[in-house]
Design a protein around this motif. Structure first.
Motif, short mmCIF file in Angstrom:
data_model
loop_
_atom_site.label_atom_id
_atom_site.label_comp_id
_atom_site.label_asym_id
_atom_site.label_seq_id
_atom_site.Cartn_x
_atom_site.Cartn_y
_atom_site.Cartn_z
N HIS A 54 19.21 5.56 12.08
CA HIS A 54 19.50 6.12 13.40
C HIS A 54 18.84 7.49 13.46
O HIS A 54 19.31 8.45 12.85
CB HIS A 54 21.01 6.24 13.63
CG HIS A 54 21.68 4.93 13.91
ND1 HIS A 54 21.73 4.38 15.16
CD2 HIS A 54 22.30 4.06 13.09
CE1 HIS A 54 22.38 3.23 15.12
NE2 HIS A 54 22.74 3.00 13.86
N GLY A 55 17.73 7.56 14.18
CA GLY A 55 17.00 8.81 14.24
C GLY A 55 16.41 9.14 12.89
O GLY A 55 15.69 8.33 12.29
N ASN A 56 16.74 10.33 12.34
CA ASN A 56 16.19 10.74 11.06
C ASN A 56 17.19 10.53 9.91
O ASN A 56 17.05 11.14 8.84
CB ASN A 56 15.75 12.21 11.09
CG ASN A 56 16.92 13.14 11.42
OD1 ASN A 56 18.02 12.67 11.71
ND2 ASN A 56 16.66 14.43 11.38
N ARG A 57 18.20 9.71 10.11
CA ARG A 57 19.17 9.47 9.05
C ARG A 57 19.60 8.01 9.06
O ARG A 57 19.32 7.27 10.01
CB ARG A 57 20.41 10.36 9.23
CG ARG A 57 21.12 10.19 10.54
CD ARG A 57 22.18 11.27 10.75
NE ARG A 57 22.81 11.15 12.05
CZ ARG A 57 23.85 10.39 12.32
NH1 ARG A 57 24.41 9.67 11.36
NH2 ARG A 57 24.35 10.34 13.54
N HIS A 58 20.25 7.59 7.98
CA HIS A 58 20.76 6.23 7.86
C HIS A 58 22.28 6.23 8.00
O HIS A 58 22.94 7.17 7.57
CB HIS A 58 20.38 5.61 6.51
CG HIS A 58 18.94 5.20 6.41
ND1 HIS A 58 17.94 6.07 6.00
CD2 HIS A 58 18.33 4.01 6.69
CE1 HIS A 58 16.78 5.44 6.02
NE2 HIS A 58 16.98 4.20 6.43
N GLU A 59 22.80 5.18 8.59
CA GLU A 59 24.24 4.97 8.69
C GLU A 59 24.59 3.63 8.08
O GLU A 59 23.76 2.71 8.02
CB GLU A 59 24.70 5.04 10.15
CG GLU A 59 24.54 6.42 10.78
CD GLU A 59 25.09 6.48 12.19
OE1 GLU A 59 25.58 5.42 12.68
OE2 GLU A 59 25.01 7.55 12.80
N LEU A 60 25.85 3.50 7.62
CA LEU A 60 26.30 2.27 7.00
C LEU A 60 26.67 1.25 8.07
O LEU A 60 27.23 1.60 9.11
CB LEU A 60 27.51 2.52 6.10
CG LEU A 60 27.31 3.49 4.93
CD1 LEU A 60 28.59 3.54 4.09
CD2 LEU A 60 26.14 3.10 4.07
N THR A 61 26.38 0.00 7.79
CA THR A 61 26.88 -1.08 8.64
C THR A 61 28.37 -1.25 8.37
O THR A 61 28.90 -0.71 7.39
CB THR A 61 26.15 -2.39 8.31
OG1 THR A 61 26.48 -2.78 6.97
CG2 THR A 61 24.65 -2.24 8.46
N PRO A 62 29.10 -1.98 9.22
CA PRO A 62 30.53 -2.23 8.93
C PRO A 62 30.76 -2.81 7.54
O PRO A 62 31.71 -2.43 6.85
CB PRO A 62 30.94 -3.20 10.04
CG PRO A 62 30.03 -2.84 11.18
CD PRO A 62 28.71 -2.50 10.54
N LEU A 63 29.89 -3.74 7.11
CA LEU A 63 30.04 -4.29 5.76
C LEU A 63 29.78 -3.21 4.72
O LEU A 63 30.48 -3.13 3.70
CB LEU A 63 29.07 -5.45 5.55
CG LEU A 63 29.08 -6.07 4.14
CD1 LEU A 63 30.45 -6.60 3.79
CD2 LEU A 63 28.02 -7.16 4.01
N GLY A 64 28.80 -2.35 4.96
CA GLY A 64 28.54 -1.25 4.04
C GLY A 64 29.74 -0.34 3.87
O GLY A 64 30.05 0.10 2.76
N GLU A 65 30.42 -0.04 4.98
CA GLU A 65 31.64 0.79 4.91
C GLU A 65 32.70 0.12 4.06
O GLU A 65 33.38 0.77 3.25
CB GLU A 65 32.17 1.05 6.32
CG GLU A 65 31.26 1.87 7.21
CD GLU A 65 31.32 3.36 6.89
OE1 GLU A 65 32.04 3.75 5.95
OE2 GLU A 65 30.65 4.13 7.61
#
Length: 312
Positions: A54-65
């Protein structure tokens, strides 16, 4: 879903915690291409991207969380299984033991424990996390995440343990307080209370006994740390209901404090070292229990500094 390689669990944890292939590679001491390969394999296994840009960073998917929440416990339990041995050599061991407890019990045990271990198991390491409400309210399942906890009887039942110190409950208060030399129950029990919050349901065993008698003291201040209590008592009319050993230490450290015996007969606090039954036959843990018993005996008999027991 492809077959899982259990060697990917640690890279998975690093990727989810760092949310960056580069930072995860640094923590794992591997190259960035190697970590990228690990991420590709994990995505194929879970059929999920796990990390989404997302933009210049990564976020976890629901499964990742969900995976991030479950991984620390899963990895710790796997390591416990892999560490199991039929024999244990403390001289060459590099084992890390994790013993939870409140600050007072750890402060009393750790110096003696350190002396024994430095002489007999120089590469063994100890960690002493706080026995906080999350751990206490999670008993007995939370015992799986550590090697043991030092807590009074009443918080844990039906689990193996070694009994340690039994101490009477006493009141600790400002020496300048206007209480008489031998205060009555009403004089003490109507005072505001400085409360220790490590307990299940927010009550110590002493308070539970008082409540059983219909006595509810007004709580004026709360702390999970025994050694913070003196600062919450000095210059006030408050009292704290604490184990006698801690009260004597606090009064020596802070002459403005006074120790008063309880005017009511209360069952003493009975500390024990508790562990999960899964570790009952772990040779390393058996050694640990023996060392803790030895340390306890030295605490009870300070002149007997070279107590030894036969190892199983």
């Amino acid at each position: 879903m492809v077959a899982i390689d259990y060697n990917l669990l640690r890279p998975l944890r690093m990727l989810l915690e760092e949310r960056s292939v580069t930072r995860a590679a640094v923590r794992m001491h591997v190259s960035q291409p190697s970590m990228s390969v690990a991420l590709s394999r994990l995505r194929a296994h879970y059929e999920d991207p796990l990390l989404v840009r997302h933009g210049n960073r990564h976020e976890l998917t629901p499964l990742g969380e969900r995976l991030l929440a479950a991984l620390p416990k899963a990895i710790d339990e796997m390591e416990q299984v892999l560490r199991l041995q039929s024999r244990f050599d403390p001289v060459t061991s590099t084992r890390r033991f994790t013993i939870a407890g409140i600050d007072y019990t750890i402060a009393r045990l750790a110096p003696v424990l350190n002396r024994i271990v430095e002489r007999e198991a120089p590469n063994v390491r100890f960690e002493f996390p706080e026995a906080d409400r999350v751990l206490v309210n999670g008993f007995p399942d939370s015992l799986r995440t550590i090697d043991g906890v030092i807590m009074p009887h009443g918080y844990i039942t039906a689990h193996p343990h070694v009994d340690l110190v039994a101490e009477p409950w006493v009141f600790l208060l400002d020496a300048a307080s206007d209480l008489s030399e031998h205060p009555t129950p009403d004089e003490l029990l109507t005072r505001p209370l400085v409360h220790n919050l490590a307990a299940r349901d927010g009550m110590t065993p002493a308070q539970q006994q008082l409540q059983f008698r219909g006595i509810d003291m007004t709580i004026a201040a709360v702390t999970p740390h025994f050694f913070v209590m003196p600062s919450l008592l000095i210059g006030t009319g408050r009292v704290a209901l604490v184990p006698e050993g801690f009260a004597r230490i606090a009064a020596r450290m802070e002459p403005r404090l006074r120790v008063v015996a309880s005017p009511l007969e209360l069952d003493p606090v009975r500390d024990a070292f508790w562990w999960h039954a899964d570790r009952e036959h772990d040779a390393e843990h058996i050694w640990l229990r023996g060392v803790i018993e030895r340390a306890h005996r030295v605490i009870q008999n300070p002149d007997e500094r070279d107590i030894k027991i036969d190892l199983p």
